[in-house]
Write an enzyme that holds these catalytic residues in place. Structure first.
Site, PDB file in Angstrom:
ATOM      1  N   LYS A 125       2.651   4.104  10.415  1.00 24.71           N
ATOM      2  CA  LYS A 125       1.616   3.194  11.214  1.00 24.71           C
ATOM      3  C   LYS A 125       2.258   2.181  11.501  1.00 24.71           C
ATOM      4  O   LYS A 125       3.147   1.521  10.802  1.00 24.71           O
ATOM      5  CB  LYS A 125       0.460   3.100  10.043  1.00 24.71           C
ATOM      6  CG  LYS A 125      -0.822   2.479  10.602  1.00 24.71           C
ATOM      7  CD  LYS A 125      -1.744   2.028   9.517  1.00 24.71           C
ATOM      8  CE  LYS A 125      -2.929   1.388  10.194  1.00 24.71           C
ATOM      9  NZ  LYS A 125      -4.105   1.391   9.059  1.00 24.71           N
TER      10      LYS A 125
ATOM     11  N   SER B 245      -8.658   3.070  10.397  1.00 26.16           N
ATOM     12  CA  SER B 245      -7.916   2.393  11.656  1.00 26.16           C
ATOM     13  C   SER B 245      -6.667   3.259  11.432  1.00 26.16           C
ATOM     14  O   SER B 245      -5.771   3.034  12.579  1.00 26.16           O
ATOM     15  CB  SER B 245      -7.618   1.221  11.012  1.00 26.16           C
ATOM     16  OG  SER B 245      -6.689   0.856  10.007  1.00 26.16           O
TER      17      SER B 245
ATOM     18  N   SER C   2      -9.098   3.238   5.475  1.00 26.51           N
ATOM     19  CA  SER C   2      -8.298   3.362   6.847  1.00 26.51           C
ATOM     20  C   SER C   2      -7.384   4.646   6.778  1.00 26.51           C
ATOM     21  O   SER C   2      -6.661   4.937   7.709  1.00 26.51           O
ATOM     22  CB  SER C   2      -7.677   2.042   7.251  1.00 26.51           C
ATOM     23  OG  SER C   2      -8.367   1.242   7.808  1.00 26.51           O
TER      24      SER C   2
END
Lengths: 438, 121
Positions: A39, A114, A138
């Site tokens: 990420k 997210s 997330s």
């Protein structure tokens, strides 16, 4: 799918060649040569890392995040940096400053967020595993919406060193994978004490020994507040009800538990997380790194223009909200009040865990929603996290594991466990996978 | 239970209308003040936009008032921690040039910024 913001092809080739050497020499581990995605909020030395924000365009960290360094040492192959909501603030990855990511199960729908890029990359088979971060859901929510496994460890289990901070008392790094065992292997590799993070726990990590122990004789708590939560889709409820019956059939005892302050979790979270974010994001001043507006005359004007041009709408909204909550005259009414409610929520979980080994529920009250359908209403977007953010407020480990479909789209089953009982959450999730024939 | 009250904070009138939410509204002046505290420049029309949106969110958050937390201790973070000390030994740090390489503008190992004060007329 738009899962990746950038590919690290040269790095991947070099790591793959090194992995070949290690494997040929009999020096490989379970992650040697395994393609993974990172990420975009976790620093990778020398690789542009932007937190999905224009304000960090071009930033090349001079060091690795600890979780990244540990994957590197384990011989993993880094395929690239995955898209996410800007500074991990969002539940659909639509707040990225760069691009949309689509759900591999339906390209008209969001992957969740997210960590939507990491979830989509694993779901589409572009990588075997990926790292994400979970501040209010997330990792678990995009895992649910993309039909993969996502793990949010106990707060302090994985070092936050090199994680671009959003809300420091809530953020945790964790893995995505297709199955629970793969996720556990990645978590085992990245977890453990790190002197570079003052909140990292000096405790043993053994996530694999009890993984296949099943649920026979375990008590699984079902909180009625989570079943009846606002916005729960009937198809999601039905899929989770089936999963509970299957776990019961495998020998678990289902017990009703109560989390009476569930209705207040969202409100407490949306004070605490923005307050911490407003403080953490003060560092983006265009002096030491990141974007700088060029058309300013004074330093103050540079700050104002840089932060206006560099941050997207949701980040600005949360900085405003957090600054307001911390400002003179409002601190007691909002921030202190929210911290007290955080205590009540943590106490709810502690009481519930006196009656059960783990808590099971839906991960998200809905399946993946159409792109653009919630972007105009911040509260509707925030409601995505209503079943996940309690674990962040209370520091608990949580796993989302796929449990069937509704409207042809994946549904996630969330398993929460007491602090440091990450192995229990993984064991229950794995037992469910086995029941389903995984 | 519904309450209605007005209080003046920072010279700005804030109204609290009960517990159903959407009672607390931010003025444009307040939005301007908070934006300056956060060093966020606003574009034309944004004061009203943020006043509306933040009022909606705060309306939801207002429900925290329903809970009696007089006797509850606050939680800053959920996992018990103790301060740790390490040996105060010299160790290598990040290479200066590599750190400075990310700066928008640097000269002779220093960060370069605009003037803090405006120039003399």
């Amino acid at each position: 799918m738009g899962a990746f913001l950038r590919l690290t092809e040269d790095l991947a080739r070099a790591q793959a060649a090194e992995a070949d050497r290690r494997l040929a020499a009999g020096d490989g581990g379970p992650l040697t040569g395994i393609p993974v995605a990172i990420k975009d909020v976790l620093c990778v030395e020398g690789v542009e890392t932007t937190a999905g924000s224009r304000i960090l365009a071009g930033f090349r960290p001079p060091y690795d995040a600890t979780a990244v360094a540990r994957l590197r040492q384990a011989g993993a192959v880094f395929v690239g940096m995955t898209n996410c909501d800007e500074f991990a603030m969002g539940s659909s990855t639509e707040n990225s400053g760069y691009q949309l990511t689509r759900n591999p199960h339906d390209p008209g729908r969001v992957p969740g967020g997210s960590s939507g890029g990491s979830a989509a990359a694993v779901a589409a088979g572009e990588v075997v595993a990926a790292l994400g971060t979970d501040t209010g859901g997330s990792i678990r929510q995009p895992a649910a919406l993309c039909g993969v496994v996502g793990v949010k460890p106990t707060y302090g289990r994985v070092s936050r060193y090199g994680l671009i901070a959003f809300a420091s008392s809530l953020d945790q790094v964790g893995p995505f994978a297709r199955g629970v065992r793969d996720a556990a292997i990645v978590l085992q590799a990245i977890a453990g004490f790190d002197p570079k993070d003052a909140t990292s726990a000096d405790r043993p990590v053994d996530l694999l020994a009890e993984l296949e122990a099943g649920v026979e004789g375990l008590r699984l708590g079902v909180p009625h507040q989570y079943v009846e939560v606002q916005g729960m889709e009937p198809g999601v409820k039905a899929a989770v009800d089936r999963a509970l019956l299957e776990l019961e059939g495998a020998g678990a005892e289902l017990v009703e538990v109560s989390l009476p302050h569930t209705d207040y979790g969202l409100a407490a979270y949306y004070i605490i997380a923005p307050a911490e974010c407003s403080s953490n994001l003060a560092r983006y001043d265009s002096v030491r790194f990141g974007y700088r507006a060029e058309d300013a005359d004074t330093l103050l004007d540079t700050y104002l223009r840089t932060r206006r041009q560099g941050f997207g709408p949701e980040v600005r909204r949360r900085i405003m909200l957090g600054t307001y909550a911390l400002s003179a005259g409002y601190y007691d009414a909002y921030y202190l009040k929210a911290q007290k409610v955080r205590t009540l929520i943590a106490d709810d979980f502690a009481r519930a865990f006196q009656r059960c080994d783990a808590i099971v529920s839906a991960t998200s009250p809905t399946v993946a929603f159409p792109i653009g359908s919630r972007t105009q209403d911040p509260l509707a977007m925030y409601l995505c996290d209503v079943l996940t953010l309690g674990a962040n407020l209370a520091g608990l480990p949580g796993v989302s594991v796929p449990c069937g479909t509704s409207q042809g789209l994946p549904v996630g089953l969330q398993v929460l466990a007491p602090q440091w009982a990450d192995a229990m959450a993984l064991r229950v999730a794995r037992a469910y996978e086995v029941v389903r024939g995984g | 239970m519904r309450r209605s009250s007005r209080s003046t904070i920072l010279g700005i009138v804030v109204s609290h209308h009960g517990l159903e939410g959407y009672g607390l509204t931010l003025s444009r002046e307040q939005v301007r003040h908070v934006a300056m505290l956060a060093r966020l420049g606003l574009e034309a029309g944004e004061e009203e936009f943020y006043a509306d949106q933040l009022s909606g969110i705060l309306g939801h958050i207002d429900r925290l008032r329903e809970l009696d937390t007089e006797a509850v201790a606050p939680t800053a973070q959920a996992v018990p921690l103790e301060h740790r000390m390490r040996e105060d030994e010299p160790r290598p740090c990040l290479d200066r040039e590599r750190v400075m390489a990310n700066a928008p503008e640097a000269r002779d190992g220093f960060f370069v910024v605009k003037a803090i004060q405006e120039a003399e007329p």
